[in-house]
Design an enzyme around this catalytic site. Sequence first.
Site, PDB file in Angstrom:
ATOM      1  N   CYS A 175      41.158  42.816  31.615  1.00 13.73           N
ATOM      2  CA  CYS A 175      40.795  41.622  32.354  1.00 13.73           C
ATOM      3  C   CYS A 175      41.790  41.467  33.495  1.00 13.73           C
ATOM      4  CB  CYS A 175      40.803  40.400  31.445  1.00 13.73           C
ATOM      5  SG  CYS A 175      40.193  38.961  32.334  1.00 13.73           S
TER       6      CYS A 175
ATOM      7  N   CYS B 171      36.898  38.360  40.011  1.00 21.77           N
ATOM      8  CA  CYS B 171      36.856  39.287  38.876  1.00 21.77           C
ATOM      9  C   CYS B 171      37.633  40.574  39.198  1.00 21.77           C
ATOM     10  CB  CYS B 171      35.419  39.623  38.473  1.00 21.77           C
ATOM     11  SG  CYS B 171      35.352  40.497  36.881  1.00 21.77           S
TER      12      CYS B 171
HETATM   13  O1  PYC Z   1      39.148  39.431  36.149  1.00 21.98           O
HETATM   14  O2  PYC Z   1      38.570  41.297  35.170  1.00 21.98           O
HETATM   15  C1  PYC Z   1      38.501  40.090  35.306  1.00 21.98           C
HETATM   16  C2  PYC Z   1      37.605  39.327  34.412  1.00 21.98           C
HETATM   17  C3  PYC Z   1      36.748  39.813  33.461  1.00 21.98           C
HETATM   18  C4  PYC Z   1      36.122  38.721  32.871  1.00 21.98           C
HETATM   19  C5  PYC Z   1      36.601  37.576  33.468  1.00 21.98           C
HETATM   20  N1  PYC Z   1      37.513  37.975  34.408  1.00 21.98           N
END
Ligand code: PYC
Length: 311
Positions: A85, A235
Amino acid sequence: MRVIDSHTEGEPTRIIVEGGPSLGKGPLAERRQRFAEEYDDVRRFCVTEPRGYDALVGALLCEPLDRTCVAGLIFFNNVGYLGMCGHASIGAAVTLAHMGIISPGRHRFDTPVGVVEVDLIDRNYAVIENVPSYRHVKCVSVEVDGLGQVVGDVAWGGNWFFLTEALPCPLNLANIDQLTRAASDIRLALKENGITGAGGAEIDHIEIFGPARSAEADSRNFVLCPGTAYDRSPCGTGTSAKLACLAEDGKLQPSEPWVQESIIGSRFKASYRGGANNTVVPSIGGRAFICAEGVLIRSQDDPFRDGIGEV
Ligand code: PYC
């Protein structure tokens, strides 16, 4: 259980710093498996209602197996476990600095999918060097109820992603419900049509891209996480998967900056270097802020001690 909450570009992380399950000292992937099989009640207790909420990503701080690492991290959310994550790794760096465990400089985290390097720039900004990322399949077409044929790429950035530019509607916060429905339908269609990541791995993250709003960003995204929560940040693993696709298409060169804007307008600054076997090694930089320090209490007579929801 003692926890520290932070957010990274708007996306929340809750790190268990004390009182988490004891999972032994083996590889992090094995410890994650044990967490899921023997202590899933602890995951639900920590991140689901009434103590948590759907958008919250949890991370168990534990001893690394790899002794070059400052810490081990096992990530989870309201429905299960994550490989890596990105936003939570940035949050972990800022949290460890808040705890006085690390100071600005280069550090390493052991995770279930490999070692992640992190450069803590200051108390609120960190750059992670993620695990090697790659595109698995280009231009997969899938028929989705209500959307028709949707074309996208399947890529790995520490989690499995389907990345598409097929916009069901503009990427606005006001359209969150519609975007969530569309992305959930795409995920279901991928599953029903047997479209997976490598080795039959489930594609549990869906990423929809559109034009950036800010002149400083290259692209805007909406990312559906496992379950029905969307990522408030751009993300980290999803941006890594995007870089892998851009690199393979010759649209982004090594070290060239890529600014990914999230659905709430926050940004990650990214770039990559070439990795082994046609992979890219992404760097993702973002800000994180400590929100709270707390103690979660689990009374034996609390009917919702393991969270609300069916097991
Ligand atoms: O930032 O990789 C990330 C992530 C995955 C799910 C929520 N954030």
